[in-house]
Design a protein around this motif. Structure first.
Motif, mmCIF file in Angstrom:
data_model
loop_
_atom_site.group_PDB
_atom_site.id
_atom_site.type_symbol
_atom_site.label_atom_id
_atom_site.label_comp_id
_atom_site.label_asym_id
_atom_site.label_seq_id
_atom_site.Cartn_x
_atom_site.Cartn_y
_atom_site.Cartn_z
ATOM 1 N N GLN A 1 0.643 -1.209 -0.567
ATOM 2 C CA GLN A 1 0.214 0.165 0.057
ATOM 3 C C GLN A 1 0.809 1.311 0.249
ATOM 4 O O GLN A 1 0.731 2.717 -0.559
ATOM 5 C CB GLN A 1 -1.170 0.117 1.337
ATOM 6 N N SER A 2 1.986 1.353 0.459
ATOM 7 C CA SER A 2 3.163 2.799 0.933
ATOM 8 C C SER A 2 3.438 2.498 -0.696
ATOM 9 O O SER A 2 2.938 4.116 -1.089
ATOM 10 C CB SER A 2 3.838 2.473 1.392
ATOM 11 N N LEU A 3 3.808 1.167 -1.372
ATOM 12 C CA LEU A 3 4.486 1.271 -3.020
ATOM 13 C C LEU A 3 3.760 2.184 -2.937
ATOM 14 O O LEU A 3 3.501 3.586 -4.903
ATOM 15 C CB LEU A 3 5.172 0.282 -2.937
ATOM 16 N N GLN A 4 2.686 1.798 -3.250
ATOM 17 C CA GLN A 4 1.564 2.207 -4.322
ATOM 18 C C GLN A 4 0.877 4.174 -4.665
ATOM 19 O O GLN A 4 0.727 4.301 -5.193
ATOM 20 C CB GLN A 4 0.045 1.077 -4.142
ATOM 21 N N GLY A 5 0.986 4.404 -2.910
ATOM 22 C CA GLY A 5 0.612 5.423 -2.608
ATOM 23 C C GLY A 5 2.233 6.340 -2.865
ATOM 24 O O GLY A 5 1.241 7.183 -3.700
ATOM 25 N N ALA A 6 2.844 5.797 -2.972
ATOM 26 C CA ALA A 6 4.083 6.763 -3.521
ATOM 27 C C ALA A 6 4.089 6.578 -4.992
ATOM 28 O O ALA A 6 4.185 7.607 -5.725
ATOM 29 C CB ALA A 6 5.663 5.683 -2.859
ATOM 30 N N VAL A 7 3.870 5.420 -5.799
ATOM 31 C CA VAL A 7 2.970 5.679 -7.183
ATOM 32 C C VAL A 7 2.614 7.108 -7.394
ATOM 33 O O VAL A 7 2.345 7.994 -8.826
ATOM 34 C CB VAL A 7 2.882 4.698 -8.271
ATOM 35 N N ASN A 8 0.702 6.715 -6.834
ATOM 36 C CA ASN A 8 0.789 7.627 -7.214
ATOM 37 C C ASN A 8 1.113 8.652 -6.655
ATOM 38 O O ASN A 8 0.695 10.427 -7.244
ATOM 39 C CB ASN A 8 -0.823 7.474 -6.378
ATOM 40 N N LEU A 9 1.572 9.136 -5.741
ATOM 41 C CA LEU A 9 2.018 10.566 -5.594
ATOM 42 C C LEU A 9 3.651 10.929 -6.830
ATOM 43 O O LEU A 9 2.527 12.283 -7.092
ATOM 44 C CB LEU A 9 3.484 10.486 -3.735
ATOM 45 N N LYS A 10 3.931 10.676 -7.146
ATOM 46 C CA LYS A 10 4.953 10.740 -8.117
ATOM 47 C C LYS A 10 3.904 11.060 -8.999
ATOM 48 O O LYS A 10 4.345 12.260 -9.971
ATOM 49 C CB LYS A 10 5.529 9.931 -8.351
ATOM 50 N N LYS A 11 3.017 10.154 -9.746
ATOM 51 C CA LYS A 11 1.851 10.501 -11.373
ATOM 52 C C LYS A 11 1.397 11.819 -10.601
ATOM 53 O O LYS A 11 1.573 12.871 -11.880
ATOM 54 C CB LYS A 11 1.151 9.671 -11.245
ATOM 55 N N THR A 12 0.725 12.596 -9.857
ATOM 56 C CA THR A 12 0.358 13.879 -9.513
ATOM 57 C C THR A 12 1.498 14.760 -9.438
ATOM 58 O O THR A 12 1.286 15.873 -9.960
ATOM 59 C CB THR A 12 -0.477 13.606 -7.866
ATOM 60 N N GLU A 13 2.547 14.261 -8.725
ATOM 61 C CA GLU A 13 3.625 15.295 -9.308
ATOM 62 C C GLU A 13 4.270 15.598 -10.517
ATOM 63 O O GLU A 13 4.272 16.906 -11.083
ATOM 64 C CB GLU A 13 5.102 15.050 -8.480
ATOM 65 N N GLU A 14 4.269 15.062 -11.056
ATOM 66 C CA GLU A 14 4.455 15.264 -12.445
ATOM 67 C C GLU A 14 2.778 16.032 -13.644
ATOM 68 O O GLU A 14 3.510 15.927 -14.594
ATOM 69 C CB GLU A 14 4.338 13.447 -13.440
ATOM 70 N N LYS A 15 1.805 15.723 -12.894
ATOM 71 C CA LYS A 15 0.245 16.392 -13.628
ATOM 72 C C LYS A 15 0.755 17.650 -13.695
ATOM 73 O O LYS A 15 0.758 18.502 -14.351
ATOM 74 C CB LYS A 15 -0.638 15.480 -13.165
#
Length: 109
Positions: free
Chosen positions: A33-47
């Protein structure tokens, strides 16, 4: 069927292995779950940092506005309309420039 003492001895020796396996499974879920959250955070920062593409307007309001502006410019400057003709075509304007034209009325006939 009754539990034999030898079965109990086997179960008790395996309890620590079972406990370690269950705790590893729980930690694995938290880690996933923490890895999935980190991936989502990276995607939002890129957007946020990237340049967004513009979307085509779904309604026709902008096109109507553009057409009205184009019609107004053609009414104000009709010579532009004549200039849009091809370069090979000559301008043919039939204008009669008699100052007395339309002022005298012939009633006789």
């Amino acid at each position: 069927m009754a539990i034999q003492p030898i079965d109990l001895q086997t179960l008790f020796t395996q309890m620590d292995k079972v406990a370690r396996q269950k705790s590893a499974e729980k930690e694995g879920l938290v880690l996933q779950q923490s890895l999935q959250g980190a991936v989502n955070l990276k995607k939002t920062e890129e957007k946020v940092r990237s340049v967004n593409e513009t979307k085509e307007p779904e309604g026709g309001a902008e096109r109507i506005k553009d057409n009205n502006a184009r019609n107004r410019s053609q009414e104000e400057f009709p010579e532009k309309k004549e200039e849009k003709k091809g370069p090979n075509e000559e301008k043919q304007i039939d204008v009669i420039q008699d100052p007395d034209l339309g002022k005298h009325i012939d009633v006789n006939g």
